[in-house]
Write a protein that holds these residues in place. Structure first.
Motif, PDB file in Angstrom:
ATOM      1  N   ALA A 231      35.181  34.993  35.068  1.00 39.19           N
ATOM      2  CA  ALA A 231      33.873  35.771  34.507  1.00 39.19           C
ATOM      3  C   ALA A 231      34.307  37.484  34.542  1.00 39.19           C
ATOM      4  O   ALA A 231      33.868  38.379  33.440  1.00 39.19           O
ATOM      5  N   LEU A 232      34.290  37.868  35.362  1.00 36.87           N
ATOM      6  CA  LEU A 232      34.973  39.107  35.977  1.00 36.87           C
ATOM      7  C   LEU A 232      35.696  39.500  34.921  1.00 36.87           C
ATOM      8  O   LEU A 232      35.383  41.231  34.133  1.00 36.87           O
ATOM      9  N   THR A 233      36.729  39.225  34.917  1.00 35.79           N
ATOM     10  CA  THR A 233      37.931  39.799  34.025  1.00 35.79           C
ATOM     11  C   THR A 233      37.588  39.816  32.009  1.00 35.79           C
ATOM     12  O   THR A 233      37.895  40.697  31.477  1.00 35.79           O
ATOM     13  N   ALA A 234      36.938  38.680  32.092  1.00 31.52           N
ATOM     14  CA  ALA A 234      36.394  38.291  30.512  1.00 31.52           C
ATOM     15  C   ALA A 234      35.422  39.388  30.496  1.00 31.52           C
ATOM     16  O   ALA A 234      35.316  40.043  29.702  1.00 31.52           O
ATOM     17  N   LYS A 235      34.242  39.424  31.147  1.00 35.79           N
ATOM     18  CA  LYS A 235      33.079  40.382  31.024  1.00 35.79           C
ATOM     19  C   LYS A 235      33.897  41.833  31.008  1.00 35.79           C
ATOM     20  O   LYS A 235      33.879  42.803  29.719  1.00 35.79           O
ATOM     21  N   GLY A 236      35.262  42.438  31.816  1.00 37.25           N
ATOM     22  CA  GLY A 236      35.751  43.580  31.685  1.00 37.25           C
ATOM     23  C   GLY A 236      36.269  44.013  30.952  1.00 37.25           C
ATOM     24  O   GLY A 236      36.681  44.598  30.072  1.00 37.25           O
ATOM     25  N   SER A 237      36.779  42.349  29.754  1.00 35.65           N
ATOM     26  CA  SER A 237      37.678  42.945  28.576  1.00 35.65           C
ATOM     27  C   SER A 237      36.517  43.323  27.816  1.00 35.65           C
ATOM     28  O   SER A 237      37.162  44.095  26.710  1.00 35.65           O
ATOM     29  N   SER A 238      35.750  42.044  27.601  1.00 31.19           N
ATOM     30  CA  SER A 238      34.935  42.671  26.328  1.00 31.19           C
ATOM     31  C   SER A 238      34.009  44.327  26.476  1.00 31.19           C
ATOM     32  O   SER A 238      34.491  45.100  25.171  1.00 31.19           O
ATOM     33  N   LEU A 239      33.634  44.322  27.601  1.00 29.46           N
ATOM     34  CA  LEU A 239      33.002  46.108  27.672  1.00 29.46           C
ATOM     35  C   LEU A 239      34.877  46.852  27.551  1.00 29.46           C
ATOM     36  O   LEU A 239      34.169  48.186  26.546  1.00 29.46           O
ATOM     37  N   ALA A 240      35.945  46.179  28.026  1.00 29.37           N
ATOM     38  CA  ALA A 240      36.786  47.689  27.313  1.00 29.37           C
ATOM     39  C   ALA A 240      36.919  47.709  25.929  1.00 29.37           C
ATOM     40  O   ALA A 240      37.243  49.006  25.041  1.00 29.37           O
ATOM     41  N   GLU A 241      36.353  46.127  24.892  1.00 33.46           N
ATOM     42  CA  GLU A 241      36.900  46.378  23.978  1.00 33.46           C
ATOM     43  C   GLU A 241      35.765  46.985  23.162  1.00 33.46           C
ATOM     44  O   GLU A 241      35.834  47.738  21.816  1.00 33.46           O
ATOM     45  N   LEU A 242      34.424  47.577  24.015  1.00 35.52           N
ATOM     46  CA  LEU A 242      33.550  48.259  23.585  1.00 35.52           C
ATOM     47  C   LEU A 242      33.737  49.466  23.815  1.00 35.52           C
ATOM     48  O   LEU A 242      32.678  50.396  23.384  1.00 35.52           O
ATOM     49  N   GLY A 243      34.717  49.902  24.541  1.00 35.77           N
ATOM     50  CA  GLY A 243      34.995  51.506  25.194  1.00 35.77           C
ATOM     51  C   GLY A 243      34.343  51.790  26.009  1.00 35.77           C
ATOM     52  O   GLY A 243      34.216  52.933  26.174  1.00 35.77           O
ATOM     53  N   ARG A 244      33.842  50.278  26.979  1.00 35.07           N
ATOM     54  CA  ARG A 244      33.943  50.909  28.075  1.00 35.07           C
ATOM     55  C   ARG A 244      33.675  50.889  29.146  1.00 35.07           C
ATOM     56  O   ARG A 244      34.232  49.594  30.232  1.00 35.07           O
ATOM     57  N   THR A 245      35.054  51.949  28.897  1.00 36.26           N
ATOM     58  CA  THR A 245      36.387  51.823  30.262  1.00 36.26           C
ATOM     59  C   THR A 245      35.752  51.755  31.838  1.00 36.26           C
ATOM     60  O   THR A 245      36.342  50.837  32.244  1.00 36.26           O
ATOM     61  N   GLU A 246      35.141  52.816  32.187  1.00 41.26           N
ATOM     62  CA  GLU A 246      34.761  53.214  33.886  1.00 41.26           C
ATOM     63  C   GLU A 246      33.899  51.370  33.959  1.00 41.26           C
ATOM     64  O   GLU A 246      34.414  51.055  35.168  1.00 41.26           O
ATOM     65  N   GLU A 247      32.842  50.836  32.944  1.00 43.16           N
ATOM     66  CA  GLU A 247      32.229  49.823  33.496  1.00 43.16           C
ATOM     67  C   GLU A 247      33.313  48.459  33.556  1.00 43.16           C
ATOM     68  O   GLU A 247      33.502  47.450  34.070  1.00 43.16           O
ATOM     69  N   ALA A 248      34.426  48.875  32.467  1.00 44.45           N
ATOM     70  CA  ALA A 248      35.676  47.452  32.503  1.00 44.45           C
ATOM     71  C   ALA A 248      36.359  47.411  33.672  1.00 44.45           C
ATOM     72  O   ALA A 248      35.964  46.648  34.774  1.00 44.45           O
ATOM     73  N   LEU A 249      37.130  48.628  34.281  1.00 49.78           N
ATOM     74  CA  LEU A 249      37.022  49.196  35.280  1.00 49.78           C
ATOM     75  C   LEU A 249      36.893  48.850  36.688  1.00 49.78           C
ATOM     76  O   LEU A 249      37.331  47.680  37.576  1.00 49.78           O
ATOM     77  N   ARG A 250      35.258  49.070  36.261  1.00 56.66           N
ATOM     78  CA  ARG A 250      34.468  48.637  37.769  1.00 56.66           C
ATOM     79  C   ARG A 250      34.569  46.819  38.192  1.00 56.66           C
ATOM     80  O   ARG A 250      34.892  46.280  39.047  1.00 56.66           O
ATOM     81  N   CYS A 251      34.016  46.120  36.045  1.00 50.01           N
ATOM     82  CA  CYS A 251      35.028  44.493  37.335  1.00 50.01           C
ATOM     83  C   CYS A 251      35.909  44.400  37.600  1.00 50.01           C
ATOM     84  O   CYS A 251      35.756  43.342  37.647  1.00 50.01           O
ATOM     85  N   PHE A 252      37.456  44.537  36.340  1.00 49.26           N
ATOM     86  CA  PHE A 252      38.550  44.375  37.080  1.00 49.26           C
ATOM     87  C   PHE A 252      39.050  44.336  38.194  1.00 49.26           C
ATOM     88  O   PHE A 252      39.444  44.242  38.940  1.00 49.26           O
ATOM     89  N   GLU A 253      38.337  45.838  38.968  1.00 55.21           N
ATOM     90  CA  GLU A 253      38.583  46.210  39.988  1.00 55.21           C
ATOM     91  C   GLU A 253      38.133  44.843  41.681  1.00 55.21           C
ATOM     92  O   GLU A 253      38.537  44.666  42.290  1.00 55.21           O
ATOM     93  N   ARG A 254      36.814  44.386  40.964  1.00 51.58           N
ATOM     94  CA  ARG A 254      35.587  43.680  41.457  1.00 51.58           C
ATOM     95  C   ARG A 254      36.777  42.426  41.568  1.00 51.58           C
ATOM     96  O   ARG A 254      36.315  41.821  42.585  1.00 51.58           O
ATOM     97  N   ALA A 255      37.263  42.628  40.174  1.00 44.59           N
ATOM     98  CA  ALA A 255      38.209  41.173  39.996  1.00 44.59           C
ATOM     99  C   ALA A 255      39.254  40.360  41.194  1.00 44.59           C
ATOM    100  O   ALA A 255      39.636  39.438  42.477  1.00 44.59           O
ATOM    101  N   ILE A 256      39.641  41.722  41.045  1.00 46.98           N
ATOM    102  CA  ILE A 256      41.121  42.317  42.194  1.00 46.98           C
ATOM    103  C   ILE A 256      40.886  41.908  44.050  1.00 46.98           C
ATOM    104  O   ILE A 256      41.349  41.374  44.320  1.00 46.98           O
ATOM    105  N   GLU A 257      39.451  42.634  43.523  1.00 48.34           N
ATOM    106  CA  GLU A 257      38.417  42.473  45.350  1.00 48.34           C
ATOM    107  C   GLU A 257      39.050  40.683  45.235  1.00 48.34           C
ATOM    108  O   GLU A 257      39.142  40.097  46.673  1.00 48.34           O
ATOM    109  N   VAL A 258      37.967  40.360  44.882  1.00 46.18           N
ATOM    110  CA  VAL A 258      37.707  38.630  44.718  1.00 46.18           C
ATOM    111  C   VAL A 258      38.986  37.801  44.988  1.00 46.18           C
ATOM    112  O   VAL A 258      38.975  37.154  45.978  1.00 46.18           O
ATOM    113  N   ASP A 259      40.236  38.492  44.289  1.00 46.28           N
ATOM    114  CA  ASP A 259      41.588  37.593  44.365  1.00 46.28           C
ATOM    115  C   ASP A 259      42.205  38.426  43.621  1.00 46.28           C
ATOM    116  O   ASP A 259      42.921  38.733  43.344  1.00 46.28           O
TER     117      ASP A 259
END
Length: 188
Positions: A41-69
């Motif tokens: 869900a973190l990764t998918a949310k980040g992908s949707s944010l990236a598609e909307l051009g909300r790169t900074e928010e997307a990056l935070r989702c991906f970083e959180r996913a990396i932190e978790v796994d």
């Protein structure tokens, strides 16, 4: 995962695949409200944010996913794309290298190279104004990463030749023109 969580995640994926990213984000948020460490869900949310051009928010989702796994390859790859969009090629290269270490499948590496190449092309074709030297330099780093991921990527070598031409370095241009010609399959 409970049936409700599973249904909310699947709904988010369906909405995202339909291009309805705002609605998808809401569905992924439902999953994350119950399980904040849900990497898909973190990764998918980040992908949707990236598609909307909300790169900074997307990056935070991906970083959180990396932190978790930290062993999941896709969040590393997706974070790398965000870093490229933000003009941080060194950080992007580190993340992308980690992604291909985690998923050593050659197809994964090749697909990542194509996606990186597409980011470089977008840098040069996005917007109505002609790219300036800063965008050409950023594209250079992006195409270099694509070529690093896939050393036989002819189009990346040709793109680098063009970028170096635009940056005024004929020696580098000639180097990549020669490289592209060596990579081109022989005519039969």
């Amino acid at each position: 995962m409970s049936k409700l969580l599973f249904a909310a995640f699947n709904e988010g994926v369906k909405l995202s695949m339909s291009g309805m990213h705002e609605a998808a984000i809401l569905a992924f948020d439902k999953v994350l409200a119950v399980d904040p460490k849900h990497v898909p869900a973190l990764t998918a949310k980040g992908s949707s944010l990236a598609e909307l051009g909300r790169t900074e928010e997307a990056l935070r989702c991906f970083e959180r996913a990396i932190e978790v796994d930290p062993t999941a390859a896709d969040p590393h790859r997706d974070a790398a794309f965000c870093q490229l969009e933000q003009g941080e090629p060194e950080a992007a290269a580190q993340l992308m290298q980690r992604a291909v270490q985690l998923n050593p499948d050659p197809g994964y590496r090749e697909a990542a190279a194509v996606e990186v190449y597409n980011v470089g092309n977008a840098l040069l074709t996005r917007g109505s104004r002609r790219p300036d030297k800063a965008r050409y330099r950023q594209a250079r780093y992006t195409f270099e990463l694509a070529l690093e991921l896939s050393p036989a990527y002819v189009e990346a070598a040709k793109a680098l030749a063009d970028v170096w031409e635009r940056l005024g370095d004929t020696a580098q241009r000639d180097h990549y023109v020669q490289l592209a010609s060596r990579l081109r399959p022989a005519a039969i």
